[in-house]
Design an enzyme around this catalytic site. Structure first.
Site, PDB file in Angstrom:
ATOM      1  CE  LYS A  76      -0.377   0.095   5.060  1.00  0.00           C
ATOM      2  NZ  LYS A  76      -1.303   0.155   6.202  1.00  0.00           N
TER       3      LYS A  76
ATOM      4  CE1 TYR B 163       9.741  32.765   4.403  1.00  0.00           C
ATOM      5  CE2 TYR B 163      10.009  30.386   4.215  1.00  0.00           C
ATOM      6  CZ  TYR B 163       9.704  31.609   3.639  1.00  0.00           C
ATOM      7  OH  TYR B 163       9.361  31.672   2.318  1.00  0.00           O
TER       8      TYR B 163
END
EC number: 5.1.1.1
Length: 372
Positions: free
Chosen positions: A44, A266
């Site tokens: 998966k 930032y």
């Protein structure tokens, strides 16, 4: 160095994800040796980010006998690629294409009466694994509805609408083999099997264990173990040395010399402690690096671990390269198996306060893929 030259280096280099299929093969052989019954290779989420088809083929060649996925949409490419082994899909809405599943010999899990009715009404004769909630209050039928689900499934079976070939559940605490909830789950699953048999069902496949329980608790193995994370080197129980199969590298696309006290990124969450070189890597949280690892993560450059400084941005990270710096275009290893001193996926997960599964499945489409 001129801006033009920097731009040329950036254009010629990209982050690269390399998958070691030999590691997948070794892990599969180990897990197949631990499993009491058959081994289902769960591929998966694109094989836990490692490439579903490549992982599936490798696992099947080294001890797995069948495949598992969540949605039916993950099942179709495996069938189209010619993989004809038993294949189970266990997480679908009630209005899924059950007829197509039957036509392509894809087994389906049934967790509710609503799902059962839809599967029974679809064209073809579906192969069904009844799914019981073994204690997670997540997917699977609530124990209060289990008896009715089994009896209804038996009636549908007698009408020729489907065949119940399996009963499945999932352990919620298998990463800690000593947790009492595992004993409760084993008891509930045993009860679910008794109810199914009392209803007249004879499921050949009975499966409860995933990677951690396959490695630690033979009482959960039954006829089949479902293993996904373990194939690619992740052991949630931390009991077994598996082989990590993924390596992520990124080129250094910019280098600058800065003074002590220079703010980085930032919010200026980091300021350099001394004069140093800062390197820029074109990989960030949009590519799968967890932003929560900012201020703690490291990468390997020229055989030495270097700290990621400032906040991890969407597309880039800054690395403190120290006094000597590096040349443009040199490769930094973001993570790998750890055999050369590089950080591992487990370390990145710890830095971000998450699990390895989230890191490996989060690598974005911009990262170039290759096989080792």
């Amino acid at each position: 160095m001129t801006l033009a030259l920097v731009t040329e280096v950036v254009a010629a280099s990209r982050p690269r994800l390399s998958v070691d299929l030999d590691a997948v093969a070794r892990n599969t052989r180990l897990l197949a040796g631990r499993a009491s019954g058959e081994l289902m290779a769960v591929v998966k989420a694109d094989g836990f980010g490692h490439g579903a088809l490549d992982v599936a083929r490798t696992a099947l060649a080294h001890g797995a006998t069948r495949l598992g996925v969540t949605s039916l949409d993950e099942a179709w490419p495996l069938r189209e690629a010619g993989l004809g082994v038993p294949l189970l899909s266990w997480l679908n809405p009630a209005d899924a294409d059950w007829g197509r599943a039957a036509a392509h010999d894809v087994d389906v899990a049934v967790p509710s009466l609503t799902h059962l009715a839809a599967v029974a009404a679809a064209p073809g004769r579906a192969r069904v694994h009844l799914h019981v909630d073994a204690g997670m209050a997540r997917d699977g039928a609530d124990p209060a509805s289990w008896t009715l689900l089994c009896r209804s499934a038996r009636r549908a079976e007698q009408r020729g609408q489907l065949t119940v070939v399996g009963v499945m559940g999932h352990l919620g605490c298998a990463d800690d083999p000593t947790d009492d909830c595992n004993a409760l789950a084993r008891t509930r699953f045993a009860w679910a099997l008794e109810v199914a048999r009392a209803a007249g069902l004879r499921p050949r496949d009975r499966h409860l264990a995933a990677t951690a329980a396959t490695l630690t608790d033979p009482r959960t193995h039954h006829t089949l173990s479902r293993v996904g994370a373990g194939l690619v080197g992740i052991d949630p129980s931390r009991t077994t040395a598996l082989h990590p199969a993924m390596t992520l590298t990124a080129p250094v696309v910019q280098v600058r010399r800065v003074r002590a006290g220079t703010p980085v990124g930032y919010g200026h969450s980091h300021r350099t402690h001394e004069a140093t070189h800062l390197g820029l890597l074109p990989v960030g949280y949009a590519d799968g690096l967890p932003r929560a690892a900012s201020g703690r993560a490291e990468v390997l450059v020229r055989g030495v671990r270097r700290p990621v400084v400032g906040r991890i941005s969407m597309d880039q990270v800054v690395v403190d390269l120290g006094e000597r710096g590096v040349d443009l275009g040199e490769s930094a290893t973001v993570f790998g198996p750890g055999t050369h001193g590089e950080p591992t996926v487990a370390e990145w997960a710890a830095w971000a306060d998450t699990i390895e599964h989230e890191v490996v499945t989060g690598i974005g489409a911009r990262v170039e893929r290759s096989l080792a």
